[in-house]
Design an enzyme around this catalytic site. Sequence first.
Site, mmCIF file in Angstrom:
data_model
loop_
_atom_site.group_PDB
_atom_site.id
_atom_site.type_symbol
_atom_site.label_atom_id
_atom_site.label_comp_id
_atom_site.label_asym_id
_atom_site.label_seq_id
_atom_site.Cartn_x
_atom_site.Cartn_y
_atom_site.Cartn_z
ATOM 1 N N LYS A 1 0.820 -1.204 0.000
ATOM 2 C CA LYS A 1 0.000 0.000 0.000
ATOM 3 C C LYS A 1 0.864 1.269 0.000
ATOM 4 C CE LYS A 1 -3.815 -2.284 -0.040
ATOM 5 N NZ LYS A 1 -4.855 -2.245 0.976
ATOM 6 N N HIS B 1 -2.117 -11.922 -7.682
ATOM 7 C CA HIS B 1 -2.004 -10.686 -8.449
ATOM 8 C C HIS B 1 -1.069 -10.847 -9.649
ATOM 9 C CE1 HIS B 1 -4.433 -8.238 -5.802
ATOM 10 N NE2 HIS B 1 -3.830 -8.813 -4.787
#
Length: 769
Positions: A119, A708
């Site tokens: 993040k 991902h």
Amino acid sequence: MTETSAPVPSLATVYGYPRQGPDRELKKAIEGYWAGRVSAQDLLDTAAGLRADNWRHLAEAGVREVPTGDFSLYDHVLDTTVMVGAVPPRHRAAAQDPVAGYFAMARGTQDVAPLEMTKWFDTNYHYLVPELGPDTVFTADPAKQVGELGEALALGHTARPVLVGPVTYLLLAKPAPGVDPDFEPISLLDRLLPVYAEVLAALRAAGAEWVQLDEPALVQDRDRAVLDAAAHAYRELGALTDRPKILVAGYFDRLGEALPVLAQAPVEGLGLDFTGPAAANLDDLARVGGLPGKRLVAGVVDGRNVWINDLGGSLATLATLLGLADRVDVAPSCSLLHVPIDLALEHGLDPQVGRWLAFARQKVAEVVTLATGLSEGTEAVGGRLAANRADLASREASALTHDPAVRARTAAVTADDARRPQPYGERAVAQRARLGLPTLPSTTIGSFPQTSELRAARADLRAGRIGQDAYDELIASEIRSVLVFQERAGIDVLVHGEPERNDMVQYFAEQLNGYLATQHGWVQSYGTRYVRPPILAGDVSRPRPMTLRWTTYAQSQTERPVKGMLTGPVTMLAWSFVRDDQPQAETARQVALALRDEVADLEAAGTAVIQVDEPALRETLPLRAADRPAYLAWATEAFRLATSGVRADTQIHTHMCYAEFGEILAAIDDLDADVISLEAARSHMQVAHELAGAGYPREVGPGVYDIHSPRVPDVEEVASLLRKGLGGIPAERLWVNPDCGLKTRGWPEVRSSLDNLVAAARVVRAEVG
């Protein structure tokens, strides 16, 4: 405020703008390129067109200095890695084709793992983590930055390139695979600064008057060594003779001890955030004597939330700042990357509520109004100020924002409501007896691939092209198919696959009172993953069950346990545009009580395993250590309030992904979940050892399949990760699962990956006996 004139007329500017286009044109072009339907040149042409459109909209709105370099095909930190030549060795062969190589770093290939993702500070945006080591050699590659500046200048714009600053870039990096984990990338600063000098010189030669270097890492608590490194970096860059003027920007919080360092640096300007906790920058700036002789770009419009600005309050702040710098320009607090593009696209919102909201284009208009008011006086913008005051008053007085019943319920909560009565040891015995699971039980995180047929069916239902009965039969059929696959693959604890859900927050927000949904409010989370954060506008309650129907249907189709799947209260706040008119702790408690009702209904219907996901717990952690205890206290209480009303033999799971967990291990323990699953594949099981080092006593599922990336991990790769996990977590407490939900993946890779995951679990289960 009376009419005021600045020594130099104030400009309106922004640090960055949403990249995707109003209809997510960039996402479609990139995914078309990945699928082989779009050529690399067509992709680049689409990107250039979107950049030109962004600059045109900004200029037409009154922005006099547009940003360049903020636009990215995937991630601006990855762009910086390319700019400084820090391409990892495993990606260098692919990098011979610049576009394919770029996406190989972002997504990996079947043969090469991607960069780790985490993040961006305390936002829901993800960046690609640079991998550096003592042998890293930096080389300047300013082609992207120079090219985009040239595009803007050729279109007649005054442009300011925006780059990630050298200190932040190094602080965001991690040791490369095989490098001593104690290696500190900031030690490479003197090696990196000459590369930045080359880039600055290239931009100057291309026509840049100003260049912005973003240093948001300096708003975090930093020791003297890092502050000295920042001072050194900007002494070196400031001393260059062949460079543009430098604007150093810090945002997301107050600069604190870094402010005097940057204020004294030989650069021509600073960009500061004056919203939320960063409002403290105003007093701090006065204490250091202001910025005499420098330009100040004042971020007074919140770039991360969608509520309208208090224009009168912001003008008062700006008037004070006029006495602290030679020139004050106006901007949002940070890049507008974090908000949707245009409120005008939303035709389904209550017009009254629409008066309270500002997306990127509306925030630009606010910035322009403030710059005009600062330069020409309030009389020049009097009508806009009056309308703004009326809109603010309308929101404050609205019945939507206050529900007495909800407030009475939250006020009645006691400490016992947020604690399970039985300790984990007793619960574990009861749960093992009820579930009968093997050692190293396997599960998935929740979602299965959202096919084009499912998305089309949802669109058809909304448009009235199919009826509810036909849609429900499609969902039921998809659930049956997902269950059959999991049983055949050998998964131990099943999920229903979530075919009926559009997004893990939006799905619940659409069923809760107090939330509003958008139709076109897309915001980039990572790469081509865009979400539509709902708007948390009022007090929250649950009018009816949200997940009971499909969870109980799935359980009726199988003898194996099926998890109930919910999104936790902190994530419901973090991945929404949360209201800013009451403490977040109060809002979180309201959401937790609504979820508590859902948990009770699931348990009463026989659901033995209930997962309440909190992937945002770490990302919402305040950037300053002093602010963290209060946040973690209300955040963990909210999770426990949602989950603590169940029996001992009901197993509570939670899930987190793509964050640095080391700083919140005590809070993870305080959640008191029976099982926690976390991202671990890209970080090579680091979190399992962190939890072990902290003495974490409950069950853990560190991810062994990176969802991902399109890579399919083979059996030995998964088994190797499991063995690493066993180095920290004993077999009786270790679960086997992917990193995250499978929604964005395709069925062929999911089938192969989960088959390999189960096979690896069997191999390692046999090894541990």
